[in-house]
Design a protein around this motif. Sequence first.
Motif, PDB file in Angstrom:
ATOM      1  N   MET A  83      -0.609  -2.103   2.467  1.00 11.42           N
ATOM      2  CA  MET A  83      -1.225  -3.307   1.908  1.00 11.42           C
ATOM      3  C   MET A  83      -0.267  -4.496   1.833  1.00 11.42           C
ATOM      4  SD  MET A  83      -3.660  -1.933  -1.180  1.00 11.42           S
ATOM      5  CE  MET A  83      -4.820  -0.589  -0.919  1.00 11.42           C
ATOM      6  N   HIS A  84       0.932  -4.337   2.333  1.00 10.94           N
ATOM      7  CA  HIS A  84       1.893  -5.437   2.299  1.00 10.94           C
ATOM      8  C   HIS A  84       1.334  -6.649   3.040  1.00 10.94           C
ATOM      9  CE1 HIS A  84       5.815  -7.264   1.838  1.00 10.94           C
ATOM     10  NE2 HIS A  84       5.908  -7.469   3.140  1.00 10.94           N
ATOM     11  N   HIS A  85       1.233  -7.788   2.349  1.00 12.50           N
ATOM     12  CA  HIS A  85       0.705  -9.046   2.904  1.00 12.50           C
ATOM     13  C   HIS A  85      -0.753  -8.933   3.350  1.00 12.50           C
ATOM     14  CE1 HIS A  85       4.863 -11.034   3.802  1.00 12.50           C
ATOM     15  NE2 HIS A  85       4.589 -10.934   2.502  1.00 12.50           N
ATOM     16  N   VAL A  86      -1.520  -8.014   2.746  1.00 16.00           N
ATOM     17  CA  VAL A  86      -2.962  -7.897   3.018  1.00 16.00           C
ATOM     18  C   VAL A  86      -3.727  -8.739   2.004  1.00 16.00           C
ATOM     19  CG1 VAL A  86      -4.928  -6.297   2.833  1.00 16.00           C
ATOM     20  CG2 VAL A  86      -2.916  -5.670   4.191  1.00 16.00           C
ATOM     21  N   ASP A  87      -4.732  -9.466   2.469  1.00 18.56           N
ATOM     22  CA  ASP A  87      -5.540 -10.317   1.596  1.00 18.56           C
ATOM     23  C   ASP A  87      -6.760  -9.589   1.024  1.00 18.56           C
ATOM     24  OD1 ASP A  87      -4.030 -12.783   2.154  1.00 18.56           O
ATOM     25  OD2 ASP A  87      -4.879 -12.604   4.161  1.00 18.56           O
ATOM     26  N   TYR A  88      -7.444  -8.791   1.863  1.00 19.86           N
ATOM     27  CA  TYR A  88      -8.703  -8.151   1.474  1.00 19.86           C
ATOM     28  C   TYR A  88      -8.700  -6.692   1.902  1.00 19.86           C
ATOM     29  CZ  TYR A  88     -10.039 -13.040   1.048  1.00 19.86           C
ATOM     30  OH  TYR A  88     -10.070 -14.374   0.695  1.00 19.86           O
ATOM     31  N   VAL A  89      -9.281  -5.844   1.055  1.00 22.92           N
ATOM     32  CA  VAL A  89      -9.341  -4.410   1.332  1.00 22.92           C
ATOM     33  C   VAL A  89     -10.789  -3.936   1.248  1.00 22.92           C
ATOM     34  CG1 VAL A  89      -8.736  -2.102   0.474  1.00 22.92           C
ATOM     35  CG2 VAL A  89      -6.996  -3.905   0.552  1.00 22.92           C
ATOM     36  N   VAL A  90     -11.197  -3.148   2.246  1.00 25.40           N
ATOM     37  CA  VAL A  90     -12.461  -2.416   2.205  1.00 25.40           C
ATOM     38  C   VAL A  90     -12.107  -0.943   2.042  1.00 25.40           C
ATOM     39  CG1 VAL A  90     -14.593  -1.829   3.409  1.00 25.40           C
ATOM     40  CG2 VAL A  90     -13.553  -4.080   3.753  1.00 25.40           C
ATOM     41  N   HIS A  91     -12.556  -0.349   0.951  1.00 27.06           N
ATOM     42  CA  HIS A  91     -12.229   1.059   0.687  1.00 27.06           C
ATOM     43  C   HIS A  91     -13.418   1.922   1.098  1.00 27.06           C
ATOM     44  CE1 HIS A  91     -10.672   4.679  -0.961  1.00 27.06           C
ATOM     45  NE2 HIS A  91     -11.499   4.714  -1.994  1.00 27.06           N
ATOM     46  N   ALA A  92     -13.298   2.529   2.293  1.00 27.37           N
ATOM     47  CA  ALA A  92     -14.369   3.364   2.822  1.00 27.37           C
ATOM     48  C   ALA A  92     -13.983   4.836   2.882  1.00 27.37           C
ATOM     49  CB  ALA A  92     -14.773   2.886   4.221  1.00 27.37           C
ATOM     50  N   ALA A  93     -12.719   5.161   2.625  1.00 30.13           N
ATOM     51  CA  ALA A  93     -12.260   6.552   2.721  1.00 30.13           C
ATOM     52  C   ALA A  93     -12.859   7.400   1.608  1.00 30.13           C
ATOM     53  CB  ALA A  93     -10.736   6.607   2.655  1.00 30.13           C
ATOM     54  N   ALA A  94     -13.416   8.543   1.980  1.00 31.83           N
ATOM     55  CA  ALA A  94     -13.974   9.470   0.982  1.00 31.83           C
ATOM     56  C   ALA A  94     -14.301  10.785   1.651  1.00 31.83           C
ATOM     57  CB  ALA A  94     -15.230   8.888   0.343  1.00 31.83           C
ATOM     58  N   LEU A  95     -14.321  11.846   0.858  1.00 36.18           N
ATOM     59  CA  LEU A  95     -14.954  13.096   1.274  1.00 36.18           C
ATOM     60  C   LEU A  95     -16.404  13.019   0.819  1.00 36.18           C
ATOM     61  CD1 LEU A  95     -12.172  15.701   0.353  1.00 36.18           C
ATOM     62  CD2 LEU A  95     -12.688  14.697   2.586  1.00 36.18           C
ATOM     63  N   LYS A  96     -17.359  13.431   1.685  1.00 37.91           N
ATOM     64  CA  LYS A  96     -18.749  13.056   1.459  1.00 37.91           C
ATOM     65  C   LYS A  96     -19.779  14.191   1.517  1.00 37.91           C
ATOM     66  CE  LYS A  96     -17.773   8.538   3.491  1.00 37.91           C
ATOM     67  NZ  LYS A  96     -18.067   7.584   4.586  1.00 37.91           N
ATOM     68  N   GLN A  97     -19.431  15.345   2.032  1.00 37.61           N
ATOM     69  CA  GLN A  97     -20.431  16.385   2.217  1.00 37.61           C
ATOM     70  C   GLN A  97     -20.766  17.058   0.888  1.00 37.61           C
ATOM     71  OE1 GLN A  97     -22.104  17.041   5.071  1.00 37.61           O
ATOM     72  NE2 GLN A  97     -21.002  15.308   5.986  1.00 37.61           N
ATOM     73  N   VAL A  98     -22.034  16.985   0.498  1.00 34.95           N
ATOM     74  CA  VAL A  98     -22.461  17.492  -0.812  1.00 34.95           C
ATOM     75  C   VAL A  98     -22.174  18.980  -0.963  1.00 34.95           C
ATOM     76  CG1 VAL A  98     -24.475  17.928  -2.284  1.00 34.95           C
ATOM     77  CG2 VAL A  98     -24.210  15.711  -1.151  1.00 34.95           C
ATOM     78  N   ASP A  99     -22.551  19.785   0.028  1.00 33.55           N
ATOM     79  CA  ASP A  99     -22.361  21.229  -0.110  1.00 33.55           C
ATOM     80  C   ASP A  99     -20.891  21.610  -0.047  1.00 33.55           C
ATOM     81  OD1 ASP A  99     -22.253  20.455   2.532  1.00 33.55           O
ATOM     82  OD2 ASP A  99     -23.421  22.134   3.306  1.00 33.55           O
ATOM     83  N   THR A 100     -20.106  20.900   0.768  1.00 32.57           N
ATOM     84  CA  THR A 100     -18.671  21.177   0.845  1.00 32.57           C
ATOM     85  C   THR A 100     -17.995  20.898  -0.496  1.00 32.57           C
ATOM     86  OG1 THR A 100     -18.680  20.582   3.192  1.00 32.57           O
ATOM     87  CG2 THR A 100     -16.542  20.639   2.100  1.00 32.57           C
ATOM     88  N   ALA A 101     -18.462  19.868  -1.182  1.00 29.05           N
ATOM     89  CA  ALA A 101     -17.871  19.516  -2.481  1.00 29.05           C
ATOM     90  C   ALA A 101     -18.061  20.626  -3.496  1.00 29.05           C
ATOM     91  CB  ALA A 101     -18.492  18.223  -2.998  1.00 29.05           C
ATOM     92  N   GLU A 102     -19.175  21.334  -3.425  1.00 24.59           N
ATOM     93  CA  GLU A 102     -19.439  22.386  -4.397  1.00 24.59           C
ATOM     94  C   GLU A 102     -18.454  23.549  -4.237  1.00 24.59           C
ATOM     95  OE1 GLU A 102     -21.696  21.857  -6.850  1.00 24.59           O
ATOM     96  OE2 GLU A 102     -21.887  19.895  -5.891  1.00 24.59           O
ATOM     97  N   TYR A 103     -17.947  23.753  -3.015  1.00 25.32           N
ATOM     98  CA  TYR A 103     -16.989  24.829  -2.764  1.00 25.32           C
ATOM     99  C   TYR A 103     -15.539  24.360  -2.887  1.00 25.32           C
ATOM    100  CZ  TYR A 103     -20.678  27.919  -1.055  1.00 25.32           C
ATOM    101  OH  TYR A 103     -21.785  28.718  -0.975  1.00 25.32           O
ATOM    102  N   ASN A 104     -15.320  23.049  -2.787  1.00 23.61           N
ATOM    103  CA  ASN A 104     -13.963  22.505  -2.797  1.00 23.61           C
ATOM    104  C   ASN A 104     -13.856  21.331  -3.774  1.00 23.61           C
ATOM    105  OD1 ASN A 104     -12.746  23.870  -0.132  1.00 23.61           O
ATOM    106  ND2 ASN A 104     -14.824  23.150   0.339  1.00 23.61           N
ATOM    107  N   PRO A 105     -14.194  21.553  -5.048  1.00 18.36           N
ATOM    108  CA  PRO A 105     -14.304  20.427  -5.979  1.00 18.36           C
ATOM    109  C   PRO A 105     -12.996  19.657  -6.179  1.00 18.36           C
ATOM    110  CG  PRO A 105     -14.417  22.526  -7.152  1.00 18.36           C
ATOM    111  CD  PRO A 105     -14.543  22.837  -5.703  1.00 18.36           C
ATOM    112  N   TRP A 106     -11.875  20.373  -6.286  1.00 18.49           N
ATOM    113  CA  TRP A 106     -10.625  19.678  -6.580  1.00 18.49           C
ATOM    114  C   TRP A 106     -10.187  18.803  -5.408  1.00 18.49           C
ATOM    115  CZ3 TRP A 106      -8.230  17.452 -10.080  1.00 18.49           C
ATOM    116  CH2 TRP A 106      -6.855  17.173 -10.025  1.00 18.49           C
TER     117      TRP A 106
END
Length: 337
Positions: A83-106
């Motif tokens: 982010m050095h000298h960055v003006d604007y950030v779009v945060h799109a990074a995420a883990l998203k699969q509903v069923d995968t989350a239930e097995y890998n919550p942490w």
Amino acid sequence: MTASALVPDPLLSGASILVTGGTGSFGKAFIRYALDRLDPKRLVVFSRDELKQYEVRHLFDDDPRLRWFLGDVRDRERLLRAMHHVDYVVHAAALKQVDTAEYNPWEFVKTNVIGSQNVVEAAIDAGVKKVVALSTDKASSPINLYGATKLTADKLFVTGNHYAAAYQTRFAVVRYGNVMGSRGSVIPFFARLAEQGRSLPITDLRCTRFFITLPQAVQMVVDAFDMMQGGELFVPRIPSMKVTDLAQAIAPGAPMHDISLRPGEKLHEEMISPEEGRRAVVVRDGRYFVIQPDLATWGYQPPADGKPVPDDFSYRSNTNEEWYTQDQIAAIIDAGL
């Protein structure tokens, strides 16, 4: 009008922009839009998969305005460097699969929650002007682990404005439903089954959903940068669709069978809960809802064009006033959106 003839967005023109999760479906669509229409000075793609970065570099012919940072949002120091000298950030990074989350919550907590807080802190320390974070309908009245992590992330970004009150950085969130044509979309899955002459599995024949196209999602983020003061949660005002209509638009006449709801899945989607509805207004001639912060110490003012929603308002896919027809759905799919 050709893309090269378009007038760049005045806010983002000549700016340095960073996209976390920049090699995903949204990230690639945003890169294309930014290179064609925003005329950025520098566009930093931050993601953790080296192969995807290689593929996207070639997709955009190694455009000299693009910068490539391997890194994970779990790593605050790497975010700060990117982010050095960055003006604007779009945060799109995420883990998203509903069923995968239930097995890998942490793992989901580490990326979606701790990673979001890392973005907040790095943006403040780096002097970023504005951050827009992508959320999901699953964050409204969540019933699964994925939705719970995204609701937590939403609150971290809204309350991040408290931390940043003495600095220039401001945070806002955009929340939308399923994205047509994104990685993991049901559309290519249904199309493959139809080609094989197989019945289409429907989670519940009564299911309704919100769907948004990738161009709509990108435009919403760009509009959010323009509209935001900090602390807002923006929701698009879009039609709903029946999942059975979507299936028939993809494969007219194909047989369908009910496989029942999976764990953590809702029959109907919600983007604004009744509790959030008390703080919601409509802006931009009805194009967007804004859920306003309930506690703002950084000088937030209600939007000048904001119009109140009705009492006891909520925004659910089954009670929506606008609906896509099968023909409209088919036209969107045929257009490749």
